[in-house]
Design an enzyme around this catalytic site. Structure first.
Site, PDB file in Angstrom:
ATOM      1  CE1 TYR A  49     102.451  57.013 101.108  1.00  0.00           C
ATOM      2  CE2 TYR A  49     104.102  55.379 101.654  1.00  0.00           C
ATOM      3  CZ  TYR A  49     102.814  55.994 102.157  1.00  0.00           C
ATOM      4  OH  TYR A  49     102.572  55.836 103.382  1.00  0.00           O
ATOM      5  CG  HIS A 104      96.749  53.380 102.208  1.00  0.00           C
ATOM      6  ND1 HIS A 104      97.198  54.148 101.050  1.00  0.00           N
ATOM      7  CD2 HIS A 104      97.136  54.182 103.152  1.00  0.00           C
ATOM      8  CE1 HIS A 104      97.804  55.071 101.537  1.00  0.00           C
ATOM      9  NE2 HIS A 104      97.879  55.129 102.835  1.00  0.00           N
TER      10      HIS A 104
END
Length: 227
Positions: A49, A104
Site C-alpha cells: 500500500y 499477506h
C-alpha cells in the site's frame, strides 16, 4: 458496530477500512473513518500500500480526538524478516502492539522483482518458519492475533498441520462475483474467521460490481446506492 469473536476471545469489528490506493489521502481517510464513521478496524500493508506512515498519522490524530485503542493491521514478510518488519510497522504506526497481524501472501518474491511480478519472480516461502515467527510475536504480546491472507484450501490445510496457534483470521477476496464458498466452508469448519476484501468487487479481476447491471437494478429497486 457489529463485531465477531475470534478464537482468542478478542472481537473484530464486522466492517473495516481498507487503505489500498489511498496514497496521500490515507491520513484524512483514517481520521474521517474513525472519528466520523465510528470505524475501529483499519487495514494496511507497508510494501503493497505504501501508506503505512500516513495511516499511523491518521490513527494518532484520531487518538487525540478520543479514539478507543482497537486497531487491526496486516503485513507479510519472510521468516527472518517477520520480527524486524513488525517493529518497523509499530514505529510507523506509532503503536505498542497490533490487534491482528496477517501473512499477506503465501509466497515470496525474488529480491528486485518487478511489479506486477513475472512468473520467475514468485518463489516458495518457508511457511512453517514464517508461522513460527508469527506465533512468537503473539507469545511476546506484540500482536494479539495472527492470521493469513490469500491462502488456498491446500495451503491453509498444510499450515494447520503444524500450527501451535490456529490462524484467527483468513482474509480473502469474496463478494457476489467471487463467492469463494469452498474456502469459506473450510474456514468455518476450523473456526477461522473470514474477512472479505474488495466486497464491492475488483476492477483488476474484471468483477466490478459497482457498475454491474444486476446490482444497479436491485439498488434502484431498493432506493440504495450500488455500494
Amino acid at each position: 458496530m457489529e463485531s465477531f469473536r475470534l478464537l482468542s476471545g478478542h472481537k473484530i469489528p464486522a466492517v473495516g477500512l481498507g487503505t489500498w490506493r489511498s496514497g496521500s489521502q490515507a491520513t484524512h481517510a483514517v481520521v474521517t473513518a474513525i472519528v466520523e464513521g465510528g470505524y475501529r478496524h483499519i487495514d494496511t500493508v507497508k510494501n503493497e500500500y505504501g501508506d503505512q506512515r500516513e495511516v499511523g498519522q491518521g490513527i494518532k490524530r484520531a487518538m487525540h480526538a478520543g479514539l478507543e485503542r482497537r486497531d487491526l493491521f496486516t503485513y507479510f514478510l519472510r521468516a527472518e524478516r517477520v520480527c524486524p518488519a513488525l517493529q518497523n510497522t509499530l514505529k510507523e504506526l506509532q503503536l505498542e502492539y497490533l490487534d491482528l497481524y496477517l501473512v499477506h501472501w503465501p509466497f515470496r518474491l525474488r529480491e528486485g522483482a518487478s511489479k506486477p511480478p513475472k512468473a520467475g519472480d514468485v518463489l516458495d516461502f518457508d511457511m512453517e518458519g514464517v508461522w513460527r515467527e508469527m506465533e512468537n510475536l503473539a507469545k511476546d504480546n506484540l500482536v494479539r492475533n495472527i492470521g493469513v491472507c490469500n491462502f488456498t484450501v491446500t495451503k491453509l490445510n498444510k499450515l494447520l498441520g503444524f500450527t501451535e496457534l490456529i490462524p484467527a483470521v483468513c482474509q480473502m477476496e469474496m463478494h457476489p462475483g467471487w463467492r469463494n464458498d469452498t474456502m469459506l466452508e473450510f474456514c468455518k469448519k476450523n473456526e477461522i474467521h473470514v474477512t472479505a476484501y474488495s466486497p464491492l468487487g475488483s476492477q483488476e479481476g474484471g468483477r466490478d460490481l459497482i457498475h454491474d447491471q444486476t446490482v444497479d437494478r436491485i439498488a434502484k429497486k431498493l432506493n440504495k446506492t450500488p455500494g
